[in-house]
Design an enzyme around this catalytic site. Sequence first.
Site, PDB file in Angstrom:
ATOM      1  N   HIS A 134       0.813  -1.216   0.000  1.00 41.64           N
ATOM      2  CA  HIS A 134       0.000   0.000   0.000  1.00 41.64           C
ATOM      3  C   HIS A 134       0.850   1.270   0.000  1.00 41.64           C
ATOM      4  O   HIS A 134       0.350   2.347  -0.332  1.00 41.64           O
ATOM      5  CB  HIS A 134      -0.989  -0.006   1.178  1.00 41.64           C
ATOM      6  CG  HIS A 134      -0.387   0.296   2.508  1.00 41.64           C
ATOM      7  ND1 HIS A 134      -0.080  -0.683   3.427  1.00 41.64           N
ATOM      8  CD2 HIS A 134      -0.056   1.474   3.091  1.00 41.64           C
ATOM      9  CE1 HIS A 134       0.410  -0.115   4.516  1.00 41.64           C
ATOM     10  NE2 HIS A 134       0.439   1.188   4.324  1.00 41.64           N
ATOM     11  N   ASP A 164       0.079  -7.651   1.414  1.00 40.43           N
ATOM     12  CA  ASP A 164       0.476  -6.252   1.539  1.00 40.43           C
ATOM     13  C   ASP A 164       1.992  -6.100   1.564  1.00 40.43           C
ATOM     14  O   ASP A 164       2.540  -5.311   2.329  1.00 40.43           O
ATOM     15  CB  ASP A 164      -0.143  -5.606   2.783  1.00 40.43           C
ATOM     16  CG  ASP A 164      -0.028  -4.078   2.752  1.00 40.43           C
ATOM     17  OD1 ASP A 164      -0.023  -3.509   1.643  1.00 40.43           O
ATOM     18  OD2 ASP A 164       0.075  -3.455   3.829  1.00 40.43           O
ATOM     19  N   GLY A 238       3.417   6.428   8.045  1.00 38.37           N
ATOM     20  CA  GLY A 238       4.810   6.588   7.639  1.00 38.37           C
ATOM     21  C   GLY A 238       5.695   5.477   8.166  1.00 38.37           C
ATOM     22  O   GLY A 238       6.772   5.226   7.625  1.00 38.37           O
ATOM     23  N   ASN A 239       5.249   4.799   9.239  1.00 42.81           N
ATOM     24  CA  ASN A 239       5.977   3.628   9.738  1.00 42.81           C
ATOM     25  C   ASN A 239       5.747   2.407   8.841  1.00 42.81           C
ATOM     26  O   ASN A 239       6.509   1.437   8.903  1.00 42.81           O
ATOM     27  CB  ASN A 239       5.535   3.257  11.156  1.00 42.81           C
ATOM     28  CG  ASN A 239       6.288   4.029  12.220  1.00 42.81           C
ATOM     29  OD1 ASN A 239       5.728   4.905  12.868  1.00 42.81           O
ATOM     30  ND2 ASN A 239       7.550   3.715  12.397  1.00 42.81           N
ATOM     31  N   SER A 240       4.683   2.434   8.049  1.00 42.52           N
ATOM     32  CA  SER A 240       4.354   1.292   7.203  1.00 42.52           C
ATOM     33  C   SER A 240       5.545   0.885   6.344  1.00 42.52           C
ATOM     34  O   SER A 240       6.159   1.718   5.678  1.00 42.52           O
ATOM     35  CB  SER A 240       3.174   1.625   6.297  1.00 42.52           C
ATOM     36  OG  SER A 240       1.995   1.777   7.042  1.00 42.52           O
ATOM     37  N   GLY A 295      -8.137 -26.298  -4.783  1.00 43.59           N
ATOM     38  CA  GLY A 295      -9.138 -26.427  -5.846  1.00 43.59           C
ATOM     39  C   GLY A 295     -10.524 -26.773  -5.338  1.00 43.59           C
ATOM     40  O   GLY A 295     -11.176 -27.684  -5.866  1.00 43.59           O
TER      41      GLY A 295
END
Length: 387
Positions: A134, A164, A238-240, A295
């Site tokens: 992200h 992510d 901002g730590n992401s 499946g």
Amino acid sequence: MRCVFKMDSFDNYQRKSSKNKMPVYFIMIIMGMVIGGFLVSFFLPDILDRRESLNGDRPPVDWEIPEEHEEPEYYEYQNTAVVKAAEKVTPSVVGITNMAVAYDFFQGDSRLQEVAGGSGVIIDSAGYIATNNHVIADADEIVVTLYNGEELIAEVIGTDPATDLAVLKIEQTGLPAASFSDSDKVLVGELAIAIGNPLGLAFQHSVTVGYISALQRSMRIGEQNFSFIQTDAAINAGNSGGPLVNAVGEVVGINTAKINITGVEGMGFAIPSNTVKKIVNDLIEHGRIIRPWIGIYIREIDEKIAEEMQLPVGYGLIVEEVISGGPAQKAGLEPRDIITDIEGEKIQTFDRLREVINQYKVGQKVNIKIMRKDTEIEVGLIFEEMP
């Protein structure tokens, strides 16, 4: 009788005395020069020989700092795990700026502008960087800011929205890569250190400290379910993409989210390092994620559903459809079979099924326990690549 001294007569006396001594001074100077020249000519060769001998035995200058001085010196109160871990990992943490093209109606042209920012961690000295998907989503250009302030354009190697995670590559070598731990061995109550760039590069390399609060926290973000390590170390915008680190400076996870609700504090989440390592390796090697596949279409069971459908167990996953030609059909699974166990792991939810499946590789075989009517059956299933 009165004596009178005149300055002119005194000056004349001094001049006469100096004038008489000039020949003596001159002779002494000449003698000094002769004696000095004799001493130099006699002793200088021996001095030079000694100097040359000493220089010949002297080892070359070692400009490298001795190993015992490479470790920084701390005051006693500074010699802590947090200080050492932060010092070890911080050079591996980078800033990531997501740039997108925006049209300026007033100027009549297009230009790049920052639309998002976050953090990343160097995972390989050759320039590979792990971050959150992200953080770089929909970017037209990605700028990586190194610990020394150098800015470089990054190439996207691969992304995986399902976890992510994303991998970037910059044209730089000899970079300080972080070490990753085994997240399966992480314990609740361990020290946790978050490093990143909250609120952008103005606060880059901020360090926050807390503990591992919980493991295997399953949460839904958007349309995806994620399994996280929970921590009370402060994680802000901002730590992401930055690392969550243990007491010995090993990365235990990649910070990715926090609960942002009024009145709720200290609930941040990180993607476990074992998940990161697997996803990152696939992205670097293949540019995409190769996931194992069963499946089938399934439905979760609870006591209410079990009662309504008169099922033999009150938990597990009931098979609603078996995809033709898939691994499940080849293994002999049928509609209305109930999956209860995979390799000794009790399966009660779809999220847990996916987590267990993702621990395996395409081509590996697992034993699956199912309930078919009132009979427990064990089948062997070989994972294939998800279409």
